[in-house]
Design a protein around this motif. Structure first.
Motif, PDB file in Angstrom:
ATOM      1  N   ALA A   1       1.064  11.099  -9.668  1.00 23.33           N
ATOM      2  CA  ALA A   1       0.211  12.281  -9.598  1.00 23.33           C
ATOM      3  C   ALA A   1       1.032  13.558  -9.675  1.00 23.33           C
ATOM      4  O   ALA A   1       0.653  14.525 -10.363  1.00 23.33           O
ATOM      5  N   GLU A   2       2.172  13.498  -8.933  1.00 28.97           N
ATOM      6  CA  GLU A   2       3.022  14.693  -8.979  1.00 28.97           C
ATOM      7  C   GLU A   2       3.568  14.918 -10.387  1.00 28.97           C
ATOM      8  O   GLU A   2       3.637  16.054 -10.856  1.00 28.97           O
TER       9      GLU A   2
ATOM     10  N   ALA B   1       2.846  18.005 -12.495  1.00 30.12           N
ATOM     11  CA  ALA B   1       3.931  18.835 -13.035  1.00 30.12           C
ATOM     12  C   ALA B   1       3.784  18.986 -14.545  1.00 30.12           C
ATOM     13  O   ALA B   1       3.963  20.098 -15.099  1.00 30.12           O
ATOM     14  N   THR B   2       3.440  17.840 -15.186  1.00 33.20           N
ATOM     15  CA  THR B   2       3.258  17.904 -16.646  1.00 33.20           C
ATOM     16  C   THR B   2       2.116  18.845 -17.001  1.00 33.20           C
ATOM     17  O   THR B   2       2.227  19.662 -17.925  1.00 33.20           O
TER      18      THR B   2
ATOM     19  N   ALA C   1       0.831  -1.207   0.000  1.00 35.35           N
ATOM     20  CA  ALA C   1       0.000   0.000   0.000  1.00 35.35           C
ATOM     21  C   ALA C   1       0.859   1.247   0.000  1.00 35.35           C
ATOM     22  O   ALA C   1       0.579   2.218  -0.736  1.00 35.35           O
ATOM     23  N   ARG C   2       1.944   1.182   0.837  1.00 39.39           N
ATOM     24  CA  ARG C   2       2.834   2.354   0.864  1.00 39.39           C
ATOM     25  C   ARG C   2       3.501   2.559  -0.487  1.00 39.39           C
ATOM     26  O   ARG C   2       3.617   3.686  -0.987  1.00 39.39           O
ATOM     27  N   ALA C   3       3.945   1.417  -1.091  1.00 39.26           N
ATOM     28  CA  ALA C   3       4.593   1.528  -2.397  1.00 39.26           C
ATOM     29  C   ALA C   3       3.618   2.058  -3.435  1.00 39.26           C
ATOM     30  O   ALA C   3       3.959   2.956  -4.238  1.00 39.26           O
ATOM     31  N   ALA C   4       2.373   1.496  -3.399  1.00 43.82           N
ATOM     32  CA  ALA C   4       1.377   1.953  -4.364  1.00 43.82           C
ATOM     33  C   ALA C   4       1.043   3.422  -4.150  1.00 43.82           C
ATOM     34  O   ALA C   4       0.896   4.198  -5.110  1.00 43.82           O
ATOM     35  N   LEU C   5       0.982   3.798  -2.853  1.00 43.50           N
ATOM     36  CA  LEU C   5       0.672   5.197  -2.538  1.00 43.50           C
ATOM     37  C   LEU C   5       1.795   6.110  -3.008  1.00 43.50           C
ATOM     38  O   LEU C   5       1.542   7.184  -3.608  1.00 43.50           O
ATOM     39  N   ALA C   6       3.034   5.644  -2.744  1.00 44.33           N
ATOM     40  CA  ALA C   6       4.181   6.457  -3.183  1.00 44.33           C
ATOM     41  C   ALA C   6       4.217   6.554  -4.703  1.00 44.33           C
ATOM     42  O   ALA C   6       4.456   7.651  -5.269  1.00 44.33           O
ATOM     43  N   GLU C   7       3.952   5.397  -5.344  1.00 44.25           N
ATOM     44  CA  GLU C   7       3.971   5.409  -6.814  1.00 44.25           C
ATOM     45  C   GLU C   7       2.863   6.311  -7.349  1.00 44.25           C
ATOM     46  O   GLU C   7       3.076   7.104  -8.286  1.00 44.25           O
TER      47      GLU C   7
END
Lengths: 244, 232
Positions: free
Chosen positions: A99-100, A104-105, A88-94
């Motif tokens: 999203a970032e 940014a794009t 979950a943490r990895a998915a959230l970070a990914e």
């Protein structure tokens, strides 16, 4: 009273025989039956105790196995929970990274689009302004304006180096004197002023170009001296576009 | 009515006079042996009523022997149990009209007493050895040897006199009452005679057991006589 000793002996023998007979037909069989039942009961009790012991051992094993299963279940749940947390943490970070990146794009694209729109608007505004200015300046094409442009032309010629002026004059090709409207009666004045500026007599030809709006320009095969509101507006447009 | 102290020989087999008591004894023996044989024909692991009665009898005798001697009853069961059964059946045989109980005759009771005397010697020698048996006469000390030897005879004598007196008197009284008062009057006395017969059988068997047990116990090495005072 007489006591018969033979009679005593006979009765004693009778009872002794009875003891022997009853010990075989009564006492031993009954005692044997009791002993057999006690032995059987003891065997049954021993079997029951052995079965009880086996059952207790099996129960202990089942209890231990159940405890082990419980521990394994707890460990598996903990591991699964930890793995799920990690995933979950990895998915959230990914997702956050994506999203970032998307943000940014999008921001970059928006900035670029905004900048492009702003530039387009600036160019459009500049074009509109210059068009308006051209129309307004077209209404100011008077004699005085023409005289001012002639003065500016003469000043520009005088600023040329002597070699450049000599090269223009010595050329066999003619030099076009371009004006927005037909010079008419002013052609001689203009020609005289230009000749004076060059210090010689170049081969001049008067050309009319309404796109100049107002002004006087010199065009030759290899040289152009800009001196018109068209040139000024073009320079202003370029400056505005460069500034945008 | 004949004297109960006299026994009339019906016939003679060699030196043995065959009296009514002897014939009654044989009948009782036959009944007991055949009855026991029939009763113990099929003994199962799960007892029926008949087997339960037999086992109750054996268990009761075993319990009495165990409580009296403190040892296992198996060596004494046949002798003590047979004594009890024979005396009981012999005493109760007086209830059958025309039958005089063998225990109402001196020879039968004396024969039983002789058997008890011999069994005391037999079990004493077998349980404690000849030396132990002889040592039992010195309990509690050497001074008692003559008295113990006399006592072993007199107690045997008292056993058969007690049994003979009780049974004979019961039969005698019932005979007198019946001859005087008709048919139903002796019935309470007969019931009392049954109780007397049961008690006498029990007493005779228990006394025999006590005598045997005392002899075996006194002859054991642990039952030593008190230390004698030594002269300086």
């Amino acid at each position: 009273m007489t006591i018969d000793l033979w009679g005593i002996g006979l009765q004693a023998i009778n009872v002794l025989i009875l003891v022997w007979l009853l010990s075989r037909v009564l006492w031993r069989p009954v005692a044997g039956a009791i002993a057999a039942r006690q032995e059987k009961a003891r065997a049954v009790i021993d079997d029951a105790q052995a079965t009880q012991a086996n059952a207790d051992a099996a129960m202990a094993e089942v209890t231990k196995a159940r405890a082990d299963i419980g521990a394994e279940r707890t460990a598996a749940l903990d591991a699964a929970r930890a793995e799920a947390d990690t995933a979950a943490r990895a998915a959230l970070a990914e997702a956050r990274t994506k999203a970032e990146a998307i943000l940014a794009t999008a921001k970059s694209r928006i900035a670029h689009e905004t900048e492009a729109t702003r530039k387009a608007n600036a160019v459009h505004a500049a074009d509109l302004s210059l068009e308006i200015a051209a129309k307004l300046l077209g209404q100011l094409n008077s004699q005085m304006v023409q005289s001012a442009f002639l003065s500016q032309l003469i000043e520009a010629i005088s600023k040329l180096s002597a070699a450049d002026r000599a090269a223009l004059v010595s050329g066999l090709q003619h030099i076009d004197v371009v004006s927005a409207t037909d010079a008419g009666a002013d052609k001689d004045t203009i020609e005289k002023a230009i000749c004076d500026a060059f210090g010689s007599t170049p081969n001049l030809r008067f050309v009319t170009d309404p796109d100049l709006i107002a002004g006087l320009e010199l065009h030759s095969a290899h040289f152009t001296l800009r001196n018109s509101w068209q040139a000024d507006l073009a320079r202003i447009r370029k400056a505005v576009q460069d500034a945008a | 009515m004949n004297s109960p102290l006299d026994s009339v020989a019906l016939f003679q087999i060699g030196p043995f006079p065959i009296t009514q008591a002897v014939i009654a004894t044989w009948i009782i023996m036959l009944v007991l042996v055949v009855g026991s044989g029939l009763a113990t024909r099929r003994l199962d692991l799960i007892p029926g009523k008949r087997q339960a009665v037999l086992e109750l009898l054996v268990n009761t005798i075993d319990t009495q022997i165990r409580e009296t001697t403190g040892s296992e009853p198996a060596p004494y069961r046949s002798f003590i149990g047979t004594l009890f059964l024979f005396i009981l059946v012999a005493n109760w045989s007086s209830l059958i009209p025309g039958i005089e109980p063998p225990t109402a005759q001196l020879e039968t009771d004396a024969g039983l007493a002789v058997l008890v005397f011999v069994s005391v010697v037999w079990f004493g020698v077998r349980g404690a050895g000849l030396r132990g048996y002889l040592k039992s006469f010195a309990a509690p000390n050497m001074v008692m040897i003559p008295l113990n030897m006399l006592g072993s005879i007199t107690r045997t004598f008292s056993m058969f006199v007690r049994l003979f007196g009780n049974v004979m008197s019961g039969v005698f009284v019932i005979g007198i009452v019946a001859s005087l008062a008709g048919l139903l009057v002796p019935i309470p006395l007969m019931a009392l005679d049954m109780l007397t017969g049961l008690v006498q059988a029990y007493i005779f068997a228990v006394l025999a057991m006590v005598f045997i047990s005392a002899t075996v116990t006194d002859g054991q090495p642990g039952a030593a006589t008190p230390p004698q005072k030594k002269d300086p």
